[in-house]
Structure formats: structure tokens, C-alpha cells
Design a protein around this motif. Structure first.
Motif, PDB file in Angstrom:
ATOM      1  N   GLU A 136     -23.361 -13.702 -15.633  1.00 36.33           N
ATOM      2  CA  GLU A 136     -24.476 -12.751 -15.757  1.00 36.33           C
ATOM      3  C   GLU A 136     -24.013 -11.529 -15.086  1.00 36.33           C
ATOM      4  O   GLU A 136     -24.053 -10.505 -15.621  1.00 36.33           O
ATOM      5  CB  GLU A 136     -25.534 -13.347 -14.974  1.00 36.33           C
ATOM      6  CG  GLU A 136     -26.642 -14.301 -15.812  1.00 36.33           C
ATOM      7  CD  GLU A 136     -27.762 -14.635 -15.073  1.00 36.33           C
ATOM      8  OE1 GLU A 136     -28.395 -13.626 -14.500  1.00 36.33           O
ATOM      9  OE2 GLU A 136     -28.201 -15.854 -14.871  1.00 36.33           O
ATOM     10  N   ALA A 137     -23.224 -11.533 -14.014  1.00 39.99           N
ATOM     11  CA  ALA A 137     -22.488 -10.511 -13.439  1.00 39.99           C
ATOM     12  C   ALA A 137     -21.615  -9.694 -14.280  1.00 39.99           C
ATOM     13  O   ALA A 137     -21.773  -8.464 -14.733  1.00 39.99           O
ATOM     14  CB  ALA A 137     -21.702 -10.733 -12.037  1.00 39.99           C
ATOM     15  N   MET A 157     -31.157  -5.273 -16.405  1.00 40.43           N
ATOM     16  CA  MET A 157     -30.264  -4.507 -15.678  1.00 40.43           C
ATOM     17  C   MET A 157     -31.444  -4.143 -14.436  1.00 40.43           C
ATOM     18  O   MET A 157     -31.189  -4.228 -13.200  1.00 40.43           O
ATOM     19  CB  MET A 157     -29.731  -3.241 -16.201  1.00 40.43           C
ATOM     20  CG  MET A 157     -29.345  -1.969 -15.246  1.00 40.43           C
ATOM     21  SD  MET A 157     -27.753  -2.632 -14.423  1.00 40.43           S
ATOM     22  CE  MET A 157     -28.226  -1.393 -13.019  1.00 40.43           C
ATOM     23  N   LEU A 211     -25.808 -12.562  -8.037  1.00 38.65           N
ATOM     24  CA  LEU A 211     -25.711 -13.056  -9.760  1.00 38.65           C
ATOM     25  C   LEU A 211     -24.484 -14.052  -9.953  1.00 38.65           C
ATOM     26  O   LEU A 211     -23.514 -13.833  -9.369  1.00 38.65           O
ATOM     27  CB  LEU A 211     -25.574 -11.922 -10.454  1.00 38.65           C
ATOM     28  CG  LEU A 211     -26.401 -11.642 -11.715  1.00 38.65           C
ATOM     29  CD1 LEU A 211     -27.802 -11.740 -11.337  1.00 38.65           C
ATOM     30  CD2 LEU A 211     -26.286 -10.173 -12.162  1.00 38.65           C
ATOM     31  N   LEU A 239     -23.778  -8.012 -17.237  1.00 40.15           N
ATOM     32  CA  LEU A 239     -24.414  -6.894 -16.550  1.00 40.15           C
ATOM     33  C   LEU A 239     -23.168  -5.685 -16.373  1.00 40.15           C
ATOM     34  O   LEU A 239     -23.505  -4.495 -16.782  1.00 40.15           O
ATOM     35  CB  LEU A 239     -24.849  -7.077 -15.164  1.00 40.15           C
ATOM     36  CG  LEU A 239     -25.788  -6.199 -14.525  1.00 40.15           C
ATOM     37  CD1 LEU A 239     -27.176  -6.718 -14.071  1.00 40.15           C
ATOM     38  CD2 LEU A 239     -25.058  -5.154 -13.696  1.00 40.15           C
ATOM     39  N   GLU A 240     -22.110  -6.147 -16.028  1.00 37.45           N
ATOM     40  CA  GLU A 240     -20.981  -5.100 -15.956  1.00 37.45           C
ATOM     41  C   GLU A 240     -20.490  -4.528 -17.455  1.00 37.45           C
ATOM     42  O   GLU A 240     -20.220  -3.211 -17.656  1.00 37.45           O
ATOM     43  CB  GLU A 240     -19.518  -5.639 -15.330  1.00 37.45           C
ATOM     44  CG  GLU A 240     -19.782  -5.524 -13.769  1.00 37.45           C
ATOM     45  CD  GLU A 240     -18.882  -6.370 -12.956  1.00 37.45           C
ATOM     46  OE1 GLU A 240     -17.945  -7.084 -13.621  1.00 37.45           O
ATOM     47  OE2 GLU A 240     -18.921  -6.747 -11.803  1.00 37.45           O
ATOM     48  N   THR A 277     -30.044  -7.916  -7.199  1.00 39.58           N
ATOM     49  CA  THR A 277     -29.586  -9.071  -7.194  1.00 39.58           C
ATOM     50  C   THR A 277     -27.862  -8.987  -7.282  1.00 39.58           C
ATOM     51  O   THR A 277     -26.919  -9.829  -6.618  1.00 39.58           O
ATOM     52  CB  THR A 277     -30.006 -10.203  -8.286  1.00 39.58           C
ATOM     53  OG1 THR A 277     -31.567 -10.092  -8.161  1.00 39.58           O
ATOM     54  CG2 THR A 277     -29.564 -11.614  -7.838  1.00 39.58           C
ATOM     55  N   TYR A 278     -27.643  -8.646  -8.276  1.00 41.46           N
ATOM     56  CA  TYR A 278     -26.287  -8.085  -8.712  1.00 41.46           C
ATOM     57  C   TYR A 278     -25.542  -7.406  -7.513  1.00 41.46           C
ATOM     58  O   TYR A 278     -24.391  -7.880  -6.943  1.00 41.46           O
ATOM     59  CB  TYR A 278     -26.026  -7.147  -9.884  1.00 41.46           C
ATOM     60  CG  TYR A 278     -24.776  -6.519 -10.102  1.00 41.46           C
ATOM     61  CD1 TYR A 278     -23.465  -7.376 -10.413  1.00 41.46           C
ATOM     62  CD2 TYR A 278     -24.344  -5.205  -9.797  1.00 41.46           C
ATOM     63  CE1 TYR A 278     -22.433  -6.800 -10.842  1.00 41.46           C
ATOM     64  CE2 TYR A 278     -23.025  -4.677 -10.001  1.00 41.46           C
ATOM     65  CZ  TYR A 278     -22.298  -5.637 -10.657  1.00 41.46           C
ATOM     66  OH  TYR A 278     -20.788  -5.149 -10.772  1.00 41.46           O
ATOM     67  N   GLU A 303     -32.449  -7.239 -12.401  1.00 40.34           N
ATOM     68  CA  GLU A 303     -31.410  -7.942 -11.627  1.00 40.34           C
ATOM     69  C   GLU A 303     -30.191  -6.731 -10.766  1.00 40.34           C
ATOM     70  O   GLU A 303     -29.416  -7.419 -10.433  1.00 40.34           O
ATOM     71  CB  GLU A 303     -30.436  -8.720 -12.470  1.00 40.34           C
ATOM     72  CG  GLU A 303     -31.336  -9.749 -13.038  1.00 40.34           C
ATOM     73  CD  GLU A 303     -31.985 -10.830 -12.148  1.00 40.34           C
ATOM     74  OE1 GLU A 303     -31.765 -10.518 -10.884  1.00 40.34           O
ATOM     75  OE2 GLU A 303     -32.678 -11.605 -12.570  1.00 40.34           O
ATOM     76  N   ALA A 304     -30.534  -5.596 -10.794  1.00 37.84           N
ATOM     77  CA  ALA A 304     -29.672  -4.690 -10.239  1.00 37.84           C
ATOM     78  C   ALA A 304     -29.658  -5.156  -8.739  1.00 37.84           C
ATOM     79  O   ALA A 304     -28.352  -5.271  -8.046  1.00 37.84           O
ATOM     80  CB  ALA A 304     -30.139  -3.271 -10.414  1.00 37.84           C
TER      81      ALA A 304
END
Lengths: 229, 232
Positions: A29-30, A13, A25, A33-34, A19-20, A16-17
Motif C-alpha cells: 500500500e505504501a 491518500m 502502512l 501511495l508513493e 498512517t503512511y 491514509e496519509a
């Protein structure tokens, strides 16, 4: 939340925060992460801070007034379109499961009508599969009334459990998971579970994890289904 | 999200929810939220007055329930900011109008998706606007060329004209000062990403630095920007 799984999720997280936030992302992967965000209040706060910072940049752009026709044009379009337009229904699986679940709730309701006391509070969520079970779908219906408090979970498309594995339902209460019971899934990938909810539990978010074994009071395995936040 | 049901209503309501759910291709939650909203509106006798005092989030709840008047209040509140951002990102008024219109229509259709736990309503609608403008720009632009006027324009953030007004007034000026206060390499990547609409990978190529470096610079830039604006 001290397991290795969630430590990895934290690290991922943090990495990649941005990038998200920028929408860069890949969808799977999104979604993962969610799912982590739903379980993790600190990460949610962190991401919120970054998002606010990114959007601050909009405040500094040179001011320009939109032409008045723009508003007229938009307002005309609104009146033609409903807020919920007929869409490209791809989440049909989740809808169907939700429909079945409501149907069953209604049937139960009819069966137990004589015993029920009013009012009945019903809350329902659709649950989405996330990797490692992106094709899964589920629905959660929570029924509360004077003398009973229960949920019904219907799932489809989950990988079958093997060995000691169980799926475990969690109610997320202030970022803290509380177990809602475990179940196994056979080759059909489907299951219907009805479980009592402790009276003190009130929740907004729920998730299902795949656990290596039964009896844990904290999630150790990956999230496979989550209510969409 | 809670709906109180009478004995005969449960099935009817369930069906209604399912239909709405299928129509909307979304989770049930926003639909139930809208139902609750409708109940509340019914209790109030449908009075629309005083909406100017509602918060952005409250307006979005009403918009999700289909209230045009609430949308109009939100439009009046944000049209200038949304349009100014589009114009900054796209450079011409026709494209800016087109994207601003798309953004507001999207807000109208997807108001039920807004979740206050994930950030402010303002941030939500700015994210929508920014994404749409960047998509529009990418379609038009094709590939990024190092040293091209477009890349230079994106990297030169703040206008040279000190008399030019920032759309958000004092806050906007504060943001621009904070941007100037960032380390040059952080400012550069942030502006290429936000105003230029370049992906982080594209920025890495343009600047010939590793992707990981770009990612950490953008992140640091955001953390520092927030801190500097906070310090005023």
C-alpha cells in the motif's frame, strides 16, 4: 486527472496519509501511495505539510546536550564505512535490467558513433514495479544530443497485455503527464522500447500505466512502474 | 542528474554507475547525483571552506558523495536536536546515544535518498530519528498496557516545569503552547502516537475508540498544530 482511478487514489491518500507518515502502512500500500504521489502535486504538498507538522513536535522536547564522545564515536565509524556499503542486494532484477539497458545504449552508441555529435547528455532511472505489478522492474535511459532526443525503456516482469490493452509511458512534467508512447507485452513479460522525445519536453519523473486502450492523452489505468522519487 | 560524457567515456561511466547501483541496492538517480557532485567538487578544486553556509540539502548532496567534512557540519547543526528527541522518546541517555548514533550513520549512508521535492532535509532526518527511536522502544516495550506508567508518561506531553528549555528555543516553546491549545482528545492521540510510539491501532485499543476515530483525530491534531504554530 479526472478519472475514477485517480479520484480513488486521492481519497485513499487523504485517508491514509498519516498512517503512511507513521510508517504503519503495509509495503504494497505504501508503494501504491508513493506511485500516486509522483503523479499528483497537490497530494505531495498535502503530505509534505503533514510531515512538517509531525516533525514540529521534535522542536518542543526538552533540550539535552549529547556527550562529546558521541561525535568522536560516529566520526570513527564513518571513516571505516563507505557511504555506499556492500548491501543485501534484493533489487537485483532492476539492476540487471538497468545493466542490459546501458549495455544496449553503449552498443548503439558504438554503432552510431560516426553520426553522433557531442556532447551527449545521458540520464538514467531505474523503475520499480508497484501493485498491480509489484514484481516488475524497468529502466529508462534518456539520451539527448544536438540533433536527437530519445529514450529507451526496458521492462521485465510485466503482466502480458490482452485485447486492446496497452502499456503507456508518461513523462511527468510539473505534475502533468505527457504521453511517451505505448507498447504491448507478450508472455515473456519483457519489452524494449525506443521512442523519440519531443524537444520541448524535460522531465524528472516518469511512469508506466496499463491502459484499457491506445490513444488516450491522459492516464486512465493504474500505474505499474514508476521512477523512484 | 545530468552527466556530460565524452565519446570514450560513455561505456566506462555506464559500467561504473551499474556497479555503484548494484552495490547500493538503490535507484540510479542518487548515484548520478553523486557523480555530478563529484564533478562540481573537482571544479572547485575540492575546497571545503565555507560549508557552514551551505543549506541542509546542499550538505546532504555532498554527504551522498562521501564528503566527511559536510557530514561533520550537519552533525554539529543537528546533534542536539536529534539527541534531545531520542532522550525524550527513550528516557535514558545510554539508549538515546545508541539511537542517535544509528540515526547519524543512517544519514551518512542514505543521504542520496533525500529528495527535496518530498520535504525539507530537517524533516527527513527527524523522520529517520523518530522511526529508529520508536523501533528501539517497541522492541524493548512489548505490548501497550492501558493505564501503565509508560502510557501515562507518553500522554503527558509538556513538562510541568515551565523553566525547562525546549530544544528549539522560541519555536519549541511555540510548539508546546500550540500543543496545549489543541482539543484534549486530539492532543492525547498525537502524543501517544508521536512520543509514546504506539501505533494507531494500539491507541484505538488503549482508548477503546474506533481506529477510524483515532486516525481522524491524529490528522486533525496535525492540521491544527500547524495552524496554531503559524499563528504564533
Amino acid at each position: 486527472m479526472t478519472s475514477r482511478m485517480s479520484t480513488d487514489a486521492h481519497a485513499h491518500m487523504l485517508e491514509e496519509a498519516v498512517t503512511y507518515l507513521l510508517g504503519e502502512l503495509p509495503p504494497d500500500e505504501a508503494a501504491a501511495l508513493e506511485a500516486h504521489l509522483q503523479l499528483c502535486t497537490p497530494c505531495r504538498a498535502e503530505l509534505g505539510d503533514l510531515r512538517e507538522a509531525l516533525n514540529l513536535l521534535a522542536d518542543g522536547v526538552p533540550a539535552a546536550d549529547p556527550p562529546p564522545e558521541l561525535k568522536r564515536r560516529i566520526m570513527r565509524r564513518l571513516r571505516r564505512r563507505r557511504p555506499f556499503p556492500w548491501p543485501w542486494a534484493t533489487a537485483a532484477a532492476a539492476s540487471l535490467v538497468a545493466a542490459l539497458s546501458f549495455w544496449q545504449a553503449a552498443v548503439w552508441h558504438a554503432r552510431y558513433e560516426a553520426q553522433l555529435r557531442w556532447p551527449v547528455h545521458v540520464t538514467a532511472w531505474a523503475m520499480r514495479g508497484v501493485p498491480p505489478a509489484p514484481g516488475a522492474a524497468g529502466s529508462l535511459v534518456w539520451v539527448r544530443q544536438a540533433d536527437s532526443n530519445w529514450v529507451q525503456l526496458v521492462v521485465a516482469g510485466l503482466p502480458r497485455t490482452t485485447g486492446k490493452q496497452v502499456y503507456q509511458l508518461w513523462y511527468i512534467l510539473d505534475g502533468k503527464p505527457i504521453s511517451g508512447g505505448t507498447f504491448t507485452v507478450g508472455a515473456s513479460g519483457e519489452a524494449t522500447v525506443r521512442a523519440a522525445v519531443p524537444p520541448e519536453v524535460g522531465f524528472q519523473v516518469a511512469a508506466v500505466t496499463l491502459e484499457p486502450q491506445d490513444g488516450d492523452q491522459a492516464p486512465k489505468g493504474p500505474v505499474v512502474l514508476a521512477t523512484k522519487e | 542528474m545530468r552527466v556530460v560524457l565524452g565519446p570514450g567515456k560513455i561505456f566506462h561511466c555506464a559500467l561504473k554507475t551499474i556497479c555503484a547501483r548494484q552495490a547500493k541496492n538503490q535507484t540510479l538517480t542518487p548515484v548520478l547525483r553523486s557523480l555530478k557532485m563529484l564533478q562540481r567538487t573537482a571544479c572547485l578544486g575540492g575546497v571545503h571552506g565555507g560549508m557552514e553556509e551551505l543549506t541542509d540539502g546542499e550538505l546532504l548532496t555532498r554527504i551522498a558523495a562521501g564528503e566527511v567534512a559536510a557530514f561533520e557540519v550537519l552533525y554539529d547543526r543537528y546533534a542536539r536536536l536529534v539527541f534531545s528527541l531520542c532522550l525524550r522518546l527513550l528516557g535514558d541517555r545510554t539508549a538515546a546515544e545508541e539511537v542517535a548514533q544509528d540515526a547519524f550513520l543512517r544519514i551518512w549512508r542514505h543521504a542520496g535518498d533525500f529528495d527535496p521535492l518530498r520535504g525539507t532535509a530537517r524533516s527527513w532526518l527527524l523522520t529517520i530519528t523518530h522511526r529508529l527511536a520508536i523501533d528501539h522502544r517497541r522492541q524493548r516495550r512489548g505490548y501497550a498496557v492501558p493505564g501503565s506508567p509508560e502510557v501515562e508518561a507518553a500522554a503527558a506531553v509538556v513538562t510541568d516545569d515551565p523553566g525547562e528549555r525546549a530544544v528549539a528555543g522560541a519555536l519549541g516553546q511555540q510548539v508546546n503552547r500550540a500543543l496545549q491549545g489543541l482539543a484534549p482528545e486530539q492532543r492525547q492521540v498525537l502524543c501517544l502516537v508521536y512520543f509514546g510510539g504506539f501505533t494507531q491501532s494500539e491507541v484505538a485499543q488503549l482508548l477503546a475508540v474506533p481506529l477510524g476515530t483515532v486516525k481522524s483525530r491524529v490528522r486533525l491534531a496535525l492540521v491544527n498544530l500547524r495552524r496554531l504554530v503559524g499563528e504564533g
